[in-house]
Design an enzyme around this catalytic site. Structure first.
Site, PDB file in Angstrom:
ATOM      1  N   TYR A 115       5.173  -2.672  97.775  1.00  0.00           N
ATOM      2  CA  TYR A 115       4.845  -1.889  99.073  1.00  0.00           C
ATOM      3  C   TYR A 115       3.645  -2.163  99.567  1.00  0.00           C
ATOM      4  O   TYR A 115       3.677  -2.938 101.188  1.00  0.00           O
ATOM      5  CB  TYR A 115       5.649  -0.693  99.707  1.00  0.00           C
ATOM      6  N   ASN A 136      -1.365  -5.231 107.691  1.00  0.00           N
ATOM      7  CA  ASN A 136      -1.371  -3.279 107.141  1.00  0.00           C
ATOM      8  C   ASN A 136      -1.075  -3.238 106.276  1.00  0.00           C
ATOM      9  O   ASN A 136      -0.375  -2.690 106.276  1.00  0.00           O
ATOM     10  CB  ASN A 136      -0.317  -3.007 108.480  1.00  0.00           C
ATOM     11  N   ARG A 192       3.622   2.412 103.618  1.00  0.00           N
ATOM     12  CA  ARG A 192       4.364   3.733 104.463  1.00  0.00           C
ATOM     13  C   ARG A 192       6.143   2.404 104.892  1.00  0.00           C
ATOM     14  O   ARG A 192       6.677   2.543 104.700  1.00  0.00           O
ATOM     15  CB  ARG A 192       4.056   4.680 105.290  1.00  0.00           C
ATOM     16  N   ASN A 207      17.300  -1.423 106.932  1.00  0.00           N
ATOM     17  CA  ASN A 207      17.613  -2.452 106.063  1.00  0.00           C
ATOM     18  C   ASN A 207      18.774  -2.776 107.365  1.00  0.00           C
ATOM     19  O   ASN A 207      20.157  -2.635 107.408  1.00  0.00           O
ATOM     20  CB  ASN A 207      18.824  -1.952 104.725  1.00  0.00           C
ATOM     21  N   CYS A 222      15.929  -6.201  98.571  1.00  0.00           N
ATOM     22  CA  CYS A 222      14.611  -4.816  98.534  1.00  0.00           C
ATOM     23  C   CYS A 222      14.970  -4.730  96.861  1.00  0.00           C
ATOM     24  O   CYS A 222      13.552  -3.368  97.196  1.00  0.00           O
ATOM     25  CB  CYS A 222      15.685  -3.523  99.795  1.00  0.00           C
ATOM     26  N   HIS A 223      15.579  -5.052  96.264  1.00  0.00           N
ATOM     27  CA  HIS A 223      15.700  -4.700  95.146  1.00  0.00           C
ATOM     28  C   HIS A 223      14.596  -5.346  94.542  1.00  0.00           C
ATOM     29  O   HIS A 223      13.703  -4.685  93.323  1.00  0.00           O
ATOM     30  CB  HIS A 223      16.909  -4.755  94.339  1.00  0.00           C
ATOM     31  N   GLU A 240      17.413 -11.127  86.994  1.00  0.00           N
ATOM     32  CA  GLU A 240      16.889 -12.101  87.976  1.00  0.00           C
ATOM     33  C   GLU A 240      15.384 -12.548  86.468  1.00  0.00           C
ATOM     34  O   GLU A 240      15.335 -13.644  87.163  1.00  0.00           O
ATOM     35  CB  GLU A 240      16.267 -11.321  89.339  1.00  0.00           C
TER      36      GLU A 240
END
Length: 116
Positions: free
Chosen positions: A25, A34, A39, A48, A56-57, A85
DNA sequence: CACCTGACCGTGG
DNA sequence: ACCACGGCCAGGT
């Protein structure tokens, strides 16, 4: 219109994560412009708005652990996807208690962390 | 319009 | 080495 840029930025970066690699993240936030806004990155992904087009995984914690509870269908599900993957996973050690959020499985950031 | 919470991260004790 | 607290930004109620 910073918020729109930011969110879109996040999606853009997340979509740019190459298959077989993962990003944190904080990294996405930094790429978004940023570094302290990690967060909101989670917010953007939780929002989403484009399910299916945003991997997102491929986004994990700084510790290498996957997101708790939420998962897009289950933490183990995420593990399966990442593993499919080609992501290297580190199984939990009974002796070594690791703060694993999902199953205790940690992504090998040392090997799979995406390098912008 | 104001308040609160939230897929986080970094630093201090 | 571990636990705890604060900070930053955005979105929802």
């Amino acid at each position: 219109m910073t918020e729109l840029n930011f969110s879109e930025r996040v999606y853009e970066q997340v979509c740019r994560i190459p298959r077989g690699s993962v990003a944190t993240y904080g990294q996405i936030a930094a790429l978004a412009g940023n570094p302290r806004n990690a967060r909101v990155v989670g917010y953007a992904l939780h929002s989403n708005p484009k399910p299916g087009i945003i991997p997102c995984h491929r986004v994990v914690f700084r510790d290498g652990s996957l997101a708790p509870g939420f998962a897009f269908g289950g933490p183990e599900r995420q593990r399966e996807l990442l593993e499919a993957e080609g992501i290297s996973f580190i199984p939990p050690k009974d002796n070594e208690s690791k703060p694993a959020g999902a199953d205790g499985w940690l992504v090998d950031l040392a090997r799979c962390q995406w390098k912008a």
